[in-house]
Structures are given as C-alpha cells and as structure tokens.
Design a protein around this motif. Structure first.
Motif, mmCIF file in Angstrom:
data_model
loop_
_atom_site.group_PDB
_atom_site.id
_atom_site.type_symbol
_atom_site.label_atom_id
_atom_site.label_comp_id
_atom_site.label_asym_id
_atom_site.label_seq_id
_atom_site.Cartn_x
_atom_site.Cartn_y
_atom_site.Cartn_z
ATOM 1 N N GLY A 1 -8.204 10.851 -2.178
ATOM 2 C CA GLY A 1 -8.238 9.945 -1.185
ATOM 3 C C GLY A 1 -7.963 10.424 0.217
ATOM 4 O O GLY A 1 -8.479 9.885 1.310
ATOM 5 N N ALA A 2 -7.306 11.877 0.434
ATOM 6 C CA ALA A 2 -7.288 12.428 1.725
ATOM 7 C C ALA A 2 -8.524 12.629 2.412
ATOM 8 O O ALA A 2 -8.843 12.378 3.506
ATOM 9 N N ALA B 1 2.095 6.931 -6.852
ATOM 10 C CA ALA B 1 0.954 8.046 -7.266
ATOM 11 C C ALA B 1 1.716 9.251 -6.851
ATOM 12 O O ALA B 1 1.617 10.305 -7.832
ATOM 13 N N VAL B 2 2.397 9.564 -5.811
ATOM 14 C CA VAL B 2 2.882 10.979 -5.607
ATOM 15 C C VAL B 2 4.209 11.036 -6.493
ATOM 16 O O VAL B 2 4.085 12.550 -7.083
ATOM 17 N N GLY C 1 2.367 1.704 -3.223
ATOM 18 C CA GLY C 1 1.129 2.689 -4.286
ATOM 19 C C GLY C 1 1.204 3.913 -4.166
ATOM 20 O O GLY C 1 0.890 4.492 -5.141
ATOM 21 N N GLU C 2 1.109 4.507 -2.779
ATOM 22 C CA GLU C 2 0.940 5.795 -2.411
ATOM 23 C C GLU C 2 2.171 6.571 -3.193
ATOM 24 O O GLU C 2 2.256 7.710 -3.617
ATOM 25 N N TYR D 1 -7.184 12.371 -7.456
ATOM 26 C CA TYR D 1 -7.250 10.923 -6.813
ATOM 27 C C TYR D 1 -6.398 11.204 -5.348
ATOM 28 O O TYR D 1 -7.054 10.637 -4.441
ATOM 29 N N ILE D 2 -5.424 11.771 -5.291
ATOM 30 C CA ILE D 2 -4.771 11.922 -4.074
ATOM 31 C C ILE D 2 -5.749 12.856 -3.234
ATOM 32 O O ILE D 2 -5.810 12.424 -1.870
ATOM 33 N N ASP E 1 0.852 -1.368 0.058
ATOM 34 C CA ASP E 1 0.135 0.008 0.038
ATOM 35 C C ASP E 1 0.882 1.289 0.155
ATOM 36 O O ASP E 1 0.539 2.353 -0.992
ATOM 37 N N GLU E 2 1.909 1.290 0.814
ATOM 38 C CA GLU E 2 2.888 2.434 0.871
ATOM 39 C C GLU E 2 3.473 2.421 -0.406
ATOM 40 O O GLU E 2 3.638 3.881 -1.177
#
Length: 196
Positions: free
Chosen positions: A174-175, A52-53, A48-49, A170-171, A45-46
């Motif tokens: 997501g927040a 994304a960033v 993937g984040e 999407y970020i 999961d990390e």
C-alpha cells in the motif's frame, strides 16, 4: 475531533467492551460504529488502516483499538482511559457472573442463546468485509481488487501464512502503491501544465 471530554470515549469503550461477544474479530465492526458513525473520530478509510496496523501487532485487537482511539483523542491519558473503560466492565462482569455461568453451563436455554449470537456476528463481519471490498474495488480497480483478494485467500487459506504477515505485506505494498499513484498524478499535472 468532535465531543470534548472523556465521557464519549468512556461510553464508546464501555459499550464495545460489554456488547462484544465472539472474540477479537467481533469488536471490529462495533468499534467502527462508535468511532466512525456515532462520534466521527476517524473516517472509514482511516479506521480500515487502524485495523490493518492493529492486526499486524501482537496482542488483543480490542485493547489496541481502544488505546489508539483514546490516544488520538486525548493523548496518553486517553489511551489509558480507553483501555481501562474497554476491559474493566467485562472483568468485573466475569468475576460477578462466574458462579452463575458454572451453574447454567449445561442448560439448553443458555446454549441456545449463545448459538443464536454467532450468526449475528457472522453477518456483521460479512457486511464490514463487503464494505472494505467495495472500497478496494473502487480505489484499486476491479482487476487489482480481485487479484489482491485471491492472493490473500491463497496466502491465508492454502499456504496457511500468518494473518499478521499478510497484513504487513499489504501495508508495505500500500505504501508503494500510494507513492506510485502520487508520482503518476504529479507527472500528469506537469504534462497538462506543459501542454497549456
């Protein structure tokens, strides 16, 4: 974080730098294998984040991933070591092999080898996309995952919106979504506590 010292970082970055063929998107699954599976520096999961960033920021994804993982492991010196270990072997190989490439560019054997690598990259990207989609399906629920996938498709393929803007959108969502989920969970806990 497992694996002390700089050697695991250097080995991981050299492997991904040398073995990646097909542009920035091809390094994402290879870097994931090193960071998540081989060394367990981050969770899936990390990772993937992080991807994304990194996609939302300008510049090559390989150096951004190498810099982040190096920084996470060893601070600023680790970031420098990660980037150098990722790009230096390829730079040296390019300089050494430039003449050879020029000589065999028209060779049918060389063109066949290059063509044979493309399906492998496509399969690796497909597997990673499936795994991220499966996580979205489980984490967001079926209808949200379908809706967000369709929205991303429309934004990227139909409206030709920049991928960086889609990732940023999407970020931001997501927040907001995480904050909403935490608020609902707190309310449920309060209700359970009040009813007992």
């Amino acid at each position: 974080m497992a694996n002390d010292g700089y050697l695991p970082l250097v080995l991981a970055m050299v492997r991904t730098g040398i073995l990646t063929y097909g542009g920035g998107s091809a390094i994402i699954p290879l870097m994931r294998h090193e960071a998540v599976n081989r060394y367990a520096w981050v969770t899936d999961d990390e990772y993937g984040e992080i991807v994304a960033v990194a996609n939302a920021l300008p510049g090559p994804i390989a150096t951004k991933l190498a810099a982040y993982l190096g920084y996470r492991l060893k601070g600023w010196p680790g970031a420098v070591v990660g980037v150098v270990a990722n790009i230096l072997p390829t730079c040296v190989a390019m300089l050494l092999l430039f003449g050879v490439l020029s000589a065999i560019r028209e060779s049918r054997v060389a063109q066949g080898m290059i063509a044979a690598v493309n399906p492998v990259i496509a399969v690796m990207m497909g597997v990673m996309a499936y795994e991220f989609g499966e996580k979205a399906w489980k984490g967001l629920g079926r209808w949200f995952a379908i809706a967000f996938g369709a929205l991303a498709f429309v934004l990227l393929m139909v409206l030709d919106v920049s991928p960086a803007l889609v990732v940023l959108l999407y970020i931001v969502y997501g927040a907001f979504h995480l904050r909403l989920v935490h608020r609902v969970q707190r309310a449920k806990r309060r209700d359970r506590g009040a009813s007992t």
